[in-house]
Design an enzyme around this catalytic site. Structure first.
Site, PDB file in Angstrom:
ATOM      1  CB  THR A  11     -59.779  75.527  95.903  1.00 14.16           C
ATOM      2  OG1 THR A  11     -58.417  75.462  96.348  1.00 14.16           O
ATOM      3  CG2 THR A  11     -60.044  74.426  94.896  1.00 14.16           C
ATOM      4  CB  VAL A  14     -57.374  85.457  95.406  1.00 13.84           C
ATOM      5  CG1 VAL A  14     -57.033  86.142  94.083  1.00 13.84           C
ATOM      6  CG2 VAL A  14     -57.090  86.397  96.569  1.00 13.84           C
ATOM      7  CB  SER A  40     -58.487  71.214  96.025  1.00 16.80           C
ATOM      8  OG  SER A  40     -58.513  71.952  97.199  1.00 16.80           O
ATOM      9  CB  CYS A 128     -55.388  93.560  98.932  1.00 12.33           C
ATOM     10  SG  CYS A 128     -55.030  92.550 100.362  1.00 12.33           S
ATOM     11  NE  ARG A 235     -56.570  90.710 108.722  1.00 11.73           N
ATOM     12  CZ  ARG A 235     -56.077  90.715 107.493  1.00 11.73           C
ATOM     13  NH1 ARG A 235     -56.793  91.125 106.465  1.00 11.73           N
ATOM     14  NH2 ARG A 235     -54.842  90.308 107.276  1.00 11.73           N
ATOM     15  CG  HIS A 242     -58.258  95.492 102.515  1.00 10.48           C
ATOM     16  ND1 HIS A 242     -58.929  94.533 103.237  1.00 10.48           N
ATOM     17  CD2 HIS A 242     -57.112  94.902 102.085  1.00 10.48           C
ATOM     18  CE1 HIS A 242     -58.228  93.410 103.240  1.00 10.48           C
ATOM     19  NE2 HIS A 242     -57.128  93.605 102.544  1.00 10.48           N
TER      20      HIS A 242
HETATM   21  P1  A2P Z   1     -56.451  74.067  98.755  1.00 13.66           P
HETATM   22  O1  A2P Z   1     -57.849  74.626  98.712  1.00 13.66           O
HETATM   23  O2  A2P Z   1     -56.343  72.765  98.041  1.00 13.66           O
HETATM   24  O3  A2P Z   1     -55.838  74.076 100.114  1.00 13.66           O
HETATM   25  P2  A2P Z   1     -56.804  80.950 100.714  1.00 13.66           P
HETATM   26  O4  A2P Z   1     -55.962  82.172 100.464  1.00 13.66           O
HETATM   27  O5  A2P Z   1     -58.261  81.220 100.578  1.00 13.66           O
HETATM   28  O6  A2P Z   1     -56.431  80.297 102.005  1.00 13.66           O
HETATM   29  O7  A2P Z   1     -56.463  79.908  99.536  1.00 13.66           O
HETATM   30  C1  A2P Z   1     -55.171  79.407  99.328  1.00 13.66           C
HETATM   31  C2  A2P Z   1     -55.130  78.646  98.008  1.00 13.66           C
HETATM   32  O8  A2P Z   1     -53.809  78.115  97.847  1.00 13.66           O
HETATM   33  C3  A2P Z   1     -56.069  77.448  97.953  1.00 13.66           C
HETATM   34  O9  A2P Z   1     -56.570  77.304  96.638  1.00 13.66           O
HETATM   35  C4  A2P Z   1     -55.139  76.304  98.313  1.00 13.66           C
HETATM   36  O10 A2P Z   1     -55.556  75.049  97.828  1.00 13.66           O
HETATM   37  C5  A2P Z   1     -53.893  76.738  97.579  1.00 13.66           C
HETATM   38  N1  A2P Z   1     -52.709  76.005  98.053  1.00 13.66           N
HETATM   39  C6  A2P Z   1     -52.302  75.832  99.336  1.00 13.66           C
HETATM   40  N2  A2P Z   1     -51.185  75.070  99.372  1.00 13.66           N
HETATM   41  C7  A2P Z   1     -50.892  74.736  98.087  1.00 13.66           C
HETATM   42  C8  A2P Z   1     -49.874  73.960  97.464  1.00 13.66           C
HETATM   43  N3  A2P Z   1     -48.922  73.373  98.178  1.00 13.66           N
HETATM   44  N4  A2P Z   1     -49.889  73.847  96.115  1.00 13.66           N
HETATM   45  C9  A2P Z   1     -50.849  74.451  95.387  1.00 13.66           C
HETATM   46  N5  A2P Z   1     -51.848  75.210  95.912  1.00 13.66           N
HETATM   47  C10 A2P Z   1     -51.866  75.353  97.246  1.00 13.66           C
END
Ligand code: A2P
Length: 335
Positions: A11, A14, A40, A128, A235, A242
């Site tokens: 979700t 990436v 999610s 990246c 940033r 980038h």
């Molecule tokens: P979620 O969307 O449920 O929070 P980004 O880099 O865009 O912030 O995305 C981080 C990704 O890592 C998201 O898909 C997030 O899910 C996932 N994530 C964060 N914490 C966990 C966890 N404890 N276990 C599995 N996936 C995770």
């Protein structure tokens, strides 16, 4: 038989791009599991025209996977990496948790695909900012050995994740409406209409972790221990891609014509033939290629050049590189 694939972080910024790149490249899969945090679970994402329900990452949901792409947090990579390795499952990790481990290959397939031969189930993809840089440096070192590299980066907010992109857009919209900026949550200061000369936390010698990652990863991928390297990572209020302004000093003469030829020969890279033309981050967005432009002599040193390199941080900087590693493993009969 085609592999069963799991994506941890499906979700995220990436993860979303990963699904589109896997569709476009027709990556072979028997089954795809989309995993994220418990927040999610139940959400639905589309892949190849089908709706797939996102599940919480757990032993039960990872069971049966042959290959796992992980793009979440370092803690998540560390939680699942050893568990998957013990079970002989390959994890291709987008995070920094394992990149510098001696038994973990850090791979850009067009540069050091041979390092996949000694993998021990965990394979890291570089930061990246490192990936486009090593592609350019790898081409250039065919002409003359590298002596010193310096760089300044202009990094898009999606490198921080989806929440950072939302923060930039919310601030930009508030400015457009002449309203107060919403509370700042992701960055230390407002990112809209600003640049922040700090990416990640501070570390040794007052460099940031991002700057040290860039240095250490470049050395590891190119197999040049101790390559003199310094960078400033910044940033900028850009959503995708980038950019980097790079200066390279060679050990011996590196004629411009030969550098152009070497860059032209580098798979996955496009070199602007006219040094007066250039590629912006917007032009590189949603493209898998790395773009080098403004290549010119740096007369402040003996054998020097300067150039501009841009690439989509979510594609070649993350998802595309991860999928290319899996494709390369299949090609080498290692998956
Ligand atoms: P979620 O969307 O449920 O929070 P980004 O880099 O865009 O912030 O995305 C981080 C990704 O890592 C998201 O898909 C997030 O899910 C996932 N994530 C964060 N914490 C966990 C966890 N404890 N276990 C599995 N996936 C995770």
């Amino acid at each position: 038989m085609d592999p069963t694939v799991a994506v941890i972080g499906a979700t995220g910024a990436v993860g979303e791009v990963f699904l589109r790149v896997a569709e476009q490249r027709e990556f072979p899969m028997a089954k795809l599991k989309l995993l994220a945090s418990p927040r999610s679970a139940g959400k639905r994402l589309t892949f190849r025209g089908q709706q797939i329900t996102v599940e919480e990452t757990s032993e039960a949901t990872l069971e049966g996977a042959d290959i796992v792409f992980c793009s979440a947090t370092s803690a998540v990579s560390k939680q699942w990496g050893p568990w998957l390795r013990e079970r002989g499952v390959i994890m291709i990790d987008d995070g920094s948790a394992y990149r510098m481990d001696a038994d973990v290959p850090l791979v850009v397939p067009e540069v050091n695909g041979d390092d996949l031969e000694w993998h021990n189930h965990i394979i890291s993809i570089p930061n990246c900012t490192t990936t486009p840089l090593v592609m350019a440096l790898n081409a250039m070192r065919q002409v003359a050995p590298l002596k010193r590299v310096t760089a300044a980066t202009y990094q898009a907010v999606t490198g921080t994740g989806a929440a950072a992109a939302r923060e930039l857009m919310a601030q930009t919209e508030a400015i457009g409406r002449h309203e107060a900026i919403p509370p700042i949550e992701v960055y230390p200061q407002q990112i809209a209409l600003n640049v922040l000369p700090q990416v990640d936390d501070f570390d040794e010698d007052d460099y940031t972790k991002e700057e040290l990652k860039m240095r250490n990863e470049t050395r590891k991928i190119l197999h040049i221990d101790g390559l003199p390297f310094s960078s400033t990572c910044v940033r900028v209020p850009v959503v995708l891609s980038h950019s980097e302004a790079v200066h390279v000093e060679f050990e011996s003469d590196a004629p411009m014509k030969q550098l152009h030829e070497a860059l032209r020969a580098q798979e996955g890279l496009v070199i602007g033939e006219d040094p007066k033309t250039w590629v912006s981050p917007l032009q590189a967005a949603n493209d898998d290629r790395v773009f080098v432009s403004r290549l010119r002599p740096d007369r402040s040193v003996e054998h020097g050049v300067a150039f501009w390199v841009v690439s989509d941080n979510l594609r070649k900087g993350a998802a595309t590189n991860a999928i290319q590693i899996a494709e390369e493993l299949i090609r080498r009969g290692k998956l």
